[in-house]
Design a protein around this motif. Structure first.
Motif, PDB file in Angstrom:
ATOM      1  N   GLY A  34       0.887  -1.178  -0.056  1.00  0.00           N
ATOM      2  CA  GLY A  34       0.010   0.038   0.001  1.00  0.00           C
ATOM      3  C   GLY A  34       0.850   1.282   0.144  1.00  0.00           C
ATOM      4  N   GLU A  35       0.381   2.296  -0.249  1.00  0.00           N
ATOM      5  CA  GLU A  35       0.982   3.742  -0.378  1.00  0.00           C
ATOM      6  C   GLU A  35       1.888   3.909   0.903  1.00  0.00           C
ATOM      7  N   SER A  36       2.891   4.447   0.572  1.00  0.00           N
ATOM      8  CA  SER A  36       3.806   4.811   1.807  1.00  0.00           C
ATOM      9  C   SER A  36       3.280   5.776   2.781  1.00  0.00           C
ATOM     10  N   GLY A  37       3.235   5.745   4.070  1.00  0.00           N
ATOM     11  CA  GLY A  37       2.813   6.965   4.823  1.00  0.00           C
ATOM     12  C   GLY A  37       1.419   6.125   5.379  1.00  0.00           C
ATOM     13  N   LEU A  38       1.091   5.194   5.086  1.00  0.00           N
ATOM     14  CA  LEU A  38      -0.441   4.698   5.363  1.00  0.00           C
ATOM     15  C   LEU A  38      -0.417   4.069   7.002  1.00  0.00           C
ATOM     16  N   GLY A  39       0.784   3.959   7.518  1.00  0.00           N
ATOM     17  CA  GLY A  39       1.132   3.404   8.849  1.00  0.00           C
ATOM     18  C   GLY A  39       1.351   1.736   8.631  1.00  0.00           C
ATOM     19  N   LYS A  40       1.987   1.266   7.652  1.00  0.00           N
ATOM     20  CA  LYS A  40       2.134  -0.042   7.458  1.00  0.00           C
ATOM     21  C   LYS A  40       3.033  -0.596   8.574  1.00  0.00           C
ATOM     22  N   SER A  41       4.322   0.220   8.684  1.00  0.00           N
ATOM     23  CA  SER A  41       5.228  -0.277   9.765  1.00  0.00           C
ATOM     24  C   SER A  41       4.836  -0.214  11.155  1.00  0.00           C
ATOM     25  N   THR A  42       4.078   0.989  11.405  1.00  0.00           N
ATOM     26  CA  THR A  42       3.449   1.301  12.570  1.00  0.00           C
ATOM     27  C   THR A  42       2.523  -0.011  13.115  1.00  0.00           C
ATOM     28  N   LEU A  43       1.949  -0.473  12.121  1.00  0.00           N
ATOM     29  CA  LEU A  43       0.841  -1.599  12.456  1.00  0.00           C
ATOM     30  C   LEU A  43       1.600  -2.897  12.663  1.00  0.00           C
ATOM     31  N   ASP A  55      16.197   0.029  11.514  1.00  0.00           N
ATOM     32  CA  ASP A  55      17.231   0.746  10.439  1.00  0.00           C
ATOM     33  C   ASP A  55      16.458   1.180   9.582  1.00  0.00           C
ATOM     34  N   ARG A  56      15.151   1.463   9.487  1.00  0.00           N
ATOM     35  CA  ARG A  56      14.492   2.062   8.266  1.00  0.00           C
ATOM     36  C   ARG A  56      15.015   3.438   7.942  1.00  0.00           C
ATOM     37  N   LYS A  57      15.311   3.748   6.816  1.00  0.00           N
ATOM     38  CA  LYS A  57      15.775   5.178   6.197  1.00  0.00           C
ATOM     39  C   LYS A  57      14.402   5.533   5.481  1.00  0.00           C
ATOM     40  N   ALA A 172      -6.807   1.824   6.409  1.00  0.00           N
ATOM     41  CA  ALA A 172      -5.700   2.232   7.225  1.00  0.00           C
ATOM     42  C   ALA A 172      -6.080   3.551   8.237  1.00  0.00           C
ATOM     43  N   LYS A 173      -5.446   3.783   9.301  1.00  0.00           N
ATOM     44  CA  LYS A 173      -5.577   5.118  10.044  1.00  0.00           C
ATOM     45  C   LYS A 173      -7.207   5.258  10.370  1.00  0.00           C
ATOM     46  N   ALA A 174      -7.646   4.320  10.734  1.00  0.00           N
ATOM     47  CA  ALA A 174      -9.375   4.315  11.240  1.00  0.00           C
ATOM     48  C   ALA A 174      -9.605   5.485  12.225  1.00  0.00           C
ATOM     49  N   ASP A 175      -8.494   5.972  12.960  1.00  0.00           N
ATOM     50  CA  ASP A 175      -9.029   6.959  14.095  1.00  0.00           C
ATOM     51  C   ASP A 175      -9.144   8.253  13.123  1.00  0.00           C
ATOM     52  N   THR A 176      -8.912   8.529  11.949  1.00  0.00           N
ATOM     53  CA  THR A 176      -9.158   9.645  11.094  1.00  0.00           C
ATOM     54  C   THR A 176     -10.609   9.863  10.695  1.00  0.00           C
ATOM     55  N   LEU A 177     -11.528   8.737  11.061  1.00  0.00           N
ATOM     56  CA  LEU A 177     -12.662   8.586  10.397  1.00  0.00           C
ATOM     57  C   LEU A 177     -13.750   8.550  11.667  1.00  0.00           C
ATOM     58  N   VAL A 229      -8.040  -0.080  11.110  1.00  0.00           N
ATOM     59  CA  VAL A 229      -7.093  -0.423  12.109  1.00  0.00           C
ATOM     60  C   VAL A 229      -6.488   0.934  12.289  1.00  0.00           C
ATOM     61  N   ILE A 230      -5.833   0.962  13.684  1.00  0.00           N
ATOM     62  CA  ILE A 230      -4.986   2.056  14.170  1.00  0.00           C
ATOM     63  C   ILE A 230      -3.783   1.326  14.479  1.00  0.00           C
ATOM     64  N   GLY A 231      -2.695   2.123  14.269  1.00  0.00           N
ATOM     65  CA  GLY A 231      -1.559   1.368  14.892  1.00  0.00           C
ATOM     66  C   GLY A 231      -0.794   2.644  15.626  1.00  0.00           C
ATOM     67  N   SER A 232       0.148   2.235  16.823  1.00  0.00           N
ATOM     68  CA  SER A 232       0.799   3.015  17.253  1.00  0.00           C
ATOM     69  C   SER A 232       2.084   2.287  17.828  1.00  0.00           C
ATOM     70  N   GLY A 245      -1.401   3.300  22.358  1.00  0.00           N
ATOM     71  CA  GLY A 245      -2.418   4.117  21.822  1.00  0.00           C
ATOM     72  C   GLY A 245      -1.981   5.365  21.274  1.00  0.00           C
ATOM     73  N   ARG A 246      -2.768   6.039  20.864  1.00  0.00           N
ATOM     74  CA  ARG A 246      -2.545   7.725  20.022  1.00  0.00           C
ATOM     75  C   ARG A 246      -3.230   8.572  20.930  1.00  0.00           C
ATOM     76  N   LEU A 247      -2.336   9.594  21.528  1.00  0.00           N
ATOM     77  CA  LEU A 247      -2.636  10.629  22.325  1.00  0.00           C
ATOM     78  C   LEU A 247      -3.173  11.856  21.620  1.00  0.00           C
ATOM     79  N   TYR A 248      -4.293  12.394  21.653  1.00  0.00           N
ATOM     80  CA  TYR A 248      -4.701  13.506  20.849  1.00  0.00           C
ATOM     81  C   TYR A 248      -5.098  14.536  21.957  1.00  0.00           C
ATOM     82  N   PRO A 249      -5.364  15.819  21.544  1.00  0.00           N
ATOM     83  CA  PRO A 249      -5.678  16.797  22.655  1.00  0.00           C
ATOM     84  C   PRO A 249      -7.075  16.556  23.082  1.00  0.00           C
TER      85      PRO A 249
HETATM   86  P1  GDP Z   1       4.388   3.463   6.334  1.00  0.00           P
HETATM   87  O1  GDP Z   1       5.332   4.204   5.385  1.00  0.00           O
HETATM   88  O2  GDP Z   1       3.037   2.768   5.492  1.00  0.00           O
HETATM   89  O3  GDP Z   1       5.072   2.233   6.647  1.00  0.00           O
HETATM   90  O4  GDP Z   1       3.744   4.272   7.267  1.00  0.00           O
HETATM   91  P2  GDP Z   1       4.156   4.586   8.869  1.00  0.00           P
HETATM   92  O5  GDP Z   1       4.069   3.517   9.745  1.00  0.00           O
HETATM   93  O6  GDP Z   1       5.919   5.230   8.855  1.00  0.00           O
HETATM   94  O7  GDP Z   1       3.483   5.619   9.249  1.00  0.00           O
HETATM   95  C1  GDP Z   1       3.519   6.913   8.883  1.00  0.00           C
HETATM   96  C2  GDP Z   1       2.958   8.036   9.750  1.00  0.00           C
HETATM   97  O8  GDP Z   1       1.430   7.778  10.019  1.00  0.00           O
HETATM   98  C3  GDP Z   1       3.585   8.111  10.920  1.00  0.00           C
HETATM   99  O9  GDP Z   1       3.659   9.416  11.514  1.00  0.00           O
HETATM  100  C4  GDP Z   1       2.943   7.602  12.055  1.00  0.00           C
HETATM  101  O10 GDP Z   1       2.810   7.954  13.197  1.00  0.00           O
HETATM  102  C5  GDP Z   1       1.365   7.607  11.738  1.00  0.00           C
HETATM  103  N1  GDP Z   1       0.536   6.488  11.702  1.00  0.00           N
HETATM  104  C6  GDP Z   1       0.624   5.263  11.663  1.00  0.00           C
HETATM  105  N2  GDP Z   1      -0.531   4.673  11.925  1.00  0.00           N
HETATM  106  C7  GDP Z   1      -1.442   5.703  12.201  1.00  0.00           C
HETATM  107  C8  GDP Z   1      -2.918   5.496  12.332  1.00  0.00           C
HETATM  108  O11 GDP Z   1      -3.293   4.162  12.912  1.00  0.00           O
HETATM  109  N3  GDP Z   1      -3.465   6.588  12.723  1.00  0.00           N
HETATM  110  C9  GDP Z   1      -2.838   7.785  12.503  1.00  0.00           C
HETATM  111  N4  GDP Z   1      -3.648   8.925  12.571  1.00  0.00           N
HETATM  112  N5  GDP Z   1      -1.520   7.801  12.189  1.00  0.00           N
HETATM  113  C10 GDP Z   1      -0.806   6.796  11.881  1.00  0.00           C
END
Ligand code: GDP
Length: 378
Positions: A34-43, A55-57, A172-177, A229-232, A245-249
């Motif tokens: 999936g597109e980068s930045g969607l939270g794959k590694s975090t999940l 060691d990710r760059k 991905a990033k279900a907390d944004t919905l 899903v949500i990753g943290s 978890g993810r801490l928001y204001p």
């Molecule tokens: P990857 O490039 O797909 O591996 O994405 P990363 O795991 O590096 O995550 C990219 C950014 O999205 C980081 O700033 C993460 O903290 C953030 N992120 C990851 N998972 C979530 C999520 O479930 N919700 C939100 N809101 N942000 C997330």
């Protein structure tokens, strides 16, 4: 009455199987795409509670434009109550990053084929005892929460891979919905998957004699697709408890809270309930398809070659390696040469077959299928 029956002892068979498989350990290969930045590694880190990406760059925008899809493999050994699991994560950084993403799924498809090919060669080779199985058992495909359903790239990717690997779609990033948005998006995505004829991984049907609770769980699982899903990577304090978890204001979203997302459902499915089925489907369906294709094209090549060399039967390609999709012509020639060498080698030393050593643990390596000749030359 039962007590009167003589006892032979085959009731211990399950225990024997259990002991043997625990001793041997388990392995599982999971791909994330999936597109980068969607939270794959975090999940992935949240799923297996381990930092697989030390060691990710991260690349900048300019580097990403020109970057091709590069495939990386991380292996980690985890143990729980004496049961060992060798987990391999195959990541596809750069996927969908370029300006022109046409056919960017190709290198992922090639990777999967190469693992099948390697297995096929090992299986038909001399040493079948310690085959290293790198076949991909499941692909978590991440869908952006910001679009309106699937994007063309998503459709293209899943359609290109659905015959090769078990695809499990992830929202991905279900907390944004909001919960209503999640529901609507899931419905739309499921509809589009059906409409475009995408064959995602199908959970096996429950047997009719299963208990009601199990049936209910199964139904819920099927209705959760795509898993939202949500990753943290951080642990925060919520209601006096330390949770991932993810801490928001305005509050905390908890990864492992089933009212917040489907993370637990996904993890249970992957690890507790369907890991073996994912492996079985890979072996029985995806690999069998590949194998059948290979054998078909091998037969075709042999027939063609025989016809061409009707008079001189010295073709040298009596057992050619097939032309597999994604492998260039020169690669096929290389394979034929290797196979010839293997056959020659077999003629010379039929019973000196060395064991293959195990791969290093906790490794982070580039995609590079090991050379099958290694076995024979060692
Ligand atoms: P990857 O490039 O797909 O591996 O994405 P990363 O795991 O590096 O995550 C990219 C950014 O999205 C980081 O700033 C993460 O903290 C953030 N992120 C990851 N998972 C979530 C999520 O479930 N919700 C939100 N809101 N942000 C997330």
């Amino acid at each position: 009455m039962d007590q009167d029956k003589e006892y032979v002892g085959f009731a211990t068979l399950p225990n024997q199987v259990h002991r043997k498989s625990v001793k041997k350990g388990f392995d599982f290969t999971l791909m994330v795409a999936g597109e980068s930045g969607l939270g794959k590694s975090t999940l992935v880190n949240s799923l297996f509670l381990t930092d697989l990406y030390k060691d990710r760059k991260l690349l900048n925008a300019e580097e990403r434009i020109t970057q091709t899809v590069e495939i990386t493999k991380h292996t980690v050994d985890i143990e729980e109550k004496g049961v060992k699991l060798k987990l391999t994560i195959v990541d596809t950084p750069g996927f969908g990053d370029a300006v022109n993403n046409t056919e960017c799924w190709k290198s992922v498809a090639d990777y999967i084929d190469q693992q099948f090919e390697q297995y096929f060669r090992d299986e038909s080779g001399l040493n079948r005892k310690n085959i290293q199985d790198n076949r991909v058992h499941c692909c978590l495909y991440f869908i952006s929460p910001f679009g309106h359903g699937l994007r063309p790239l998503d459709v293209e990717f899943m359609r290109a891979l659905h015959e090769k690997v078990n695809i499990v779609p992830i929202l991905a990033k279900a907390d944004t919905l909001t919960p209503i948005e999640v529901k609507k998006k899931k419905f739309k995505i499921r509809e589009e998957i059906e409409q475009y004829g995408i064959k995602i991984y199908q959970f096996p049907d429950c047997d009719s004699d299963e208990d009601e609770e199990f049936k209910q769980q199964d139904l819920e699982l099927k209705e959760s697709i795509p898993f939202a899903v949500i990753g943290s990577n951080t642990v925060v304090e919520a209601k006096g408890k330390r949770v991932r978890g993810r801490l928001y204001p305005w509050g905390i979203v908890e990864v492992e809270n089933s009212t917040h997302c489907d993370f637990i459902k996904l993890r249970n499915m992957l690890v507790r309930t369907h890991m073996q089925d994912l492996k079985d489907v890979t072996r029985e369906t995806h690999y069998e398809n590949y194998r059948a294709q290979c054998i078909q094209s091998m037969t075709r090549m042999v027939v063609k070659e025989r016809n061409r060399n009707k008079l001189t039967r010295e073709s040298g390609t009596d057992f050619p390696i097939p032309m597999v999709p994604g492998v260039a012509e020169s690669e096929t020639e290389k394979l034929i040469r290797e196979k010839d060498e293997e056959v020659r080698h077999a003629d010379r030393a039929p019973d000196s077959v060395p064991d293959r050593e195990h791969e290093s643990h906790q490794s982070s390596e580039q995609q590079e299928p090991s050379d099958p000749r290694d076995d024979r030359e060692r």
